[in-house]
Design a protein around this motif. Sequence first.
Motif, short mmCIF file in Angstrom:
data_model
loop_
_atom_site.label_atom_id
_atom_site.label_comp_id
_atom_site.label_asym_id
_atom_site.label_seq_id
_atom_site.Cartn_x
_atom_site.Cartn_y
_atom_site.Cartn_z
N ARG A 183 6.52 -7.16 -7.31
CA ARG A 183 5.28 -7.67 -7.88
C ARG A 183 4.30 -6.55 -8.21
NH1 ARG A 183 2.83 -12.76 -4.83
NH2 ARG A 183 1.10 -11.92 -6.00
N HIS A 184 4.55 -5.36 -7.66
CA HIS A 184 3.56 -4.30 -7.82
C HIS A 184 4.24 -2.94 -7.61
CE1 HIS A 184 -0.44 -2.73 -8.11
NE2 HIS A 184 -0.48 -2.29 -6.88
N GLN A 185 3.72 -1.90 -8.24
CA GLN A 185 4.21 -0.53 -8.06
C GLN A 185 3.03 0.40 -7.80
OE1 GLN A 185 5.15 -2.19 -11.10
NE2 GLN A 185 6.96 -3.02 -10.12
N TRP A 186 3.25 1.40 -6.96
CA TRP A 186 2.20 2.34 -6.59
C TRP A 186 2.86 3.63 -6.11
CZ3 TRP A 186 3.68 -1.97 -3.95
CH2 TRP A 186 4.17 -1.79 -2.65
N LEU A 187 2.03 4.64 -5.79
CA LEU A 187 2.53 5.90 -5.24
C LEU A 187 2.12 6.00 -3.78
CD1 LEU A 187 1.66 8.41 -8.09
CD2 LEU A 187 3.81 7.20 -7.69
N GLU A 188 3.00 6.59 -3.00
CA GLU A 188 2.69 6.89 -1.60
C GLU A 188 2.81 8.40 -1.45
OE1 GLU A 188 4.70 4.54 1.47
OE2 GLU A 188 5.08 6.45 2.47
N THR B 76 -7.71 -12.22 2.61
CA THR B 76 -6.64 -11.47 3.27
C THR B 76 -5.62 -12.38 3.95
OG1 THR B 76 -7.95 -11.26 5.29
CG2 THR B 76 -8.08 -9.45 3.68
N VAL B 77 -5.89 -13.65 3.98
CA VAL B 77 -4.94 -14.57 4.59
C VAL B 77 -3.80 -14.82 3.59
CG1 VAL B 77 -4.59 -16.89 5.48
CG2 VAL B 77 -6.72 -15.67 5.97
N PHE B 78 -2.60 -14.59 4.05
CA PHE B 78 -1.43 -14.77 3.18
C PHE B 78 -0.54 -15.82 3.82
CE2 PHE B 78 2.98 -13.59 2.06
CZ PHE B 78 2.90 -13.81 0.70
N LEU C 224 6.06 12.87 -2.12
CA LEU C 224 5.68 11.85 -3.09
C LEU C 224 6.75 10.77 -3.16
CD1 LEU C 224 3.74 10.95 -5.40
CD2 LEU C 224 5.12 12.38 -6.92
N CYS C 225 6.34 9.54 -3.00
CA CYS C 225 7.25 8.39 -3.10
C CYS C 225 6.71 7.42 -4.14
CB CYS C 225 7.36 7.66 -1.77
SG CYS C 225 8.10 8.62 -0.46
N TYR C 226 7.57 7.03 -5.04
CA TYR C 226 7.24 5.97 -5.98
C TYR C 226 7.65 4.66 -5.30
CZ TYR C 226 6.81 3.28 -10.24
OH TYR C 226 6.42 2.36 -11.18
N ARG C 227 6.70 3.79 -5.08
CA ARG C 227 6.96 2.57 -4.33
C ARG C 227 6.84 1.34 -5.21
NH1 ARG C 227 9.52 3.91 0.20
NH2 ARG C 227 8.25 5.03 1.68
N GLY C 228 7.69 0.41 -4.92
CA GLY C 228 7.60 -0.91 -5.51
C GLY C 228 7.71 -1.91 -4.39
N GLY C 229 7.18 -3.05 -4.60
CA GLY C 229 7.26 -4.06 -3.55
C GLY C 229 6.45 -5.28 -3.87
N TYR C 230 5.83 -5.76 -2.84
CA TYR C 230 5.17 -7.05 -2.89
C TYR C 230 3.72 -6.87 -2.46
CZ TYR C 230 5.56 -12.14 -2.77
OH TYR C 230 5.45 -13.47 -3.04
N SER C 231 2.80 -7.41 -3.21
CA SER C 231 1.40 -7.41 -2.78
C SER C 231 1.06 -8.82 -2.31
CB SER C 231 0.48 -6.97 -3.90
OG SER C 231 0.64 -7.78 -5.05
N PHE C 232 0.36 -8.90 -1.22
CA PHE C 232 -0.02 -10.18 -0.63
C PHE C 232 -1.24 -10.71 -1.36
CE2 PHE C 232 2.92 -8.79 2.18
CZ PHE C 232 2.50 -7.96 3.19
N ALA C 233 -1.09 -11.82 -2.03
CA ALA C 233 -2.20 -12.43 -2.77
C ALA C 233 -2.79 -11.38 -3.70
CB ALA C 233 -3.22 -13.03 -1.83
N ARG D 245 -2.23 -4.95 5.70
CA ARG D 245 -3.10 -6.00 5.18
C ARG D 245 -2.81 -6.46 3.77
NH1 ARG D 245 -8.91 -4.29 7.64
NH2 ARG D 245 -8.15 -4.03 9.75
N ARG D 246 -2.20 -5.58 2.95
CA ARG D 246 -2.15 -5.91 1.52
C ARG D 246 -0.80 -5.81 0.84
NH1 ARG D 246 -6.67 -8.76 0.41
NH2 ARG D 246 -8.46 -7.67 1.20
N MET D 247 0.07 -4.89 1.30
CA MET D 247 1.29 -4.63 0.55
C MET D 247 2.50 -4.50 1.46
SD MET D 247 0.36 -1.83 -2.25
CE MET D 247 -1.17 -1.03 -1.93
N TYR D 248 3.65 -4.77 0.87
CA TYR D 248 4.93 -4.56 1.54
C TYR D 248 5.81 -3.73 0.61
CZ TYR D 248 9.80 -5.62 2.60
OH TYR D 248 11.13 -5.52 2.84
#
Length: 136
Positions: free
Chosen positions: A75-80, A63-65, A46-55, A116-119
Motif C-alpha cells: 500500500r505504500h513505499q518509503w526509505l529506511e 491511530t486506531v487500526f 539504505l533500504c527501499y521499503r514497501g509494505g502496509y500503512s495503517f489507515a 504506530r503507522r507502518m508495517y
Amino acid sequence: LDRGRSCTMCDDAARFAVHGQGHCHTVSSVMCAFLYPWTQILGLDLCYRGGYSFAAVNPDDETVFDGEVSDSPERHQWLEVCLRPRMHRFILDLWVQDGPMGDAALRWPAEEAYQRRMYPHGQLSIGQKVAQPEPT
C-alpha cells in the motif's frame, strides 16, 4: 497536480528531484537513486521499503487500526536509513512529508513509525541483501 513542474508519468529524474511530484513509489525511488551512490561515504545503510500503512499516516490521523495487515498488495513505499556508527534508524517518507507531517517525515524514528503507522514486509528490493558484520 502542477504539470508545469513535473508530470507524474514522465521519466526525467532531475525534474522529480527538483520540485517534482509523484506518488510514494515515484518520490521514494528517485530519492533512493540519488542517495544510493553516497551511502558508504555518508555512513548510511539504505533500504527501499514497501509494505502496509495503517489507515492514514499523518500525526493528526486516527491511530486506531481495526483491520488486517498483509504483505500483498503493497500500500505504500518509503526509505529506511540507518546511520552508522550508532545504528539509529529513520524513515524518509517523502510522500507523507508533502502533507501535514512536514519535514518530520524525513527523520521519522523507525520505532515510532513501525509501532504506530507502518508495517514493512520482508521482501528485499534493489539488490539488497543482509550485510555481513564489519569489524569495529
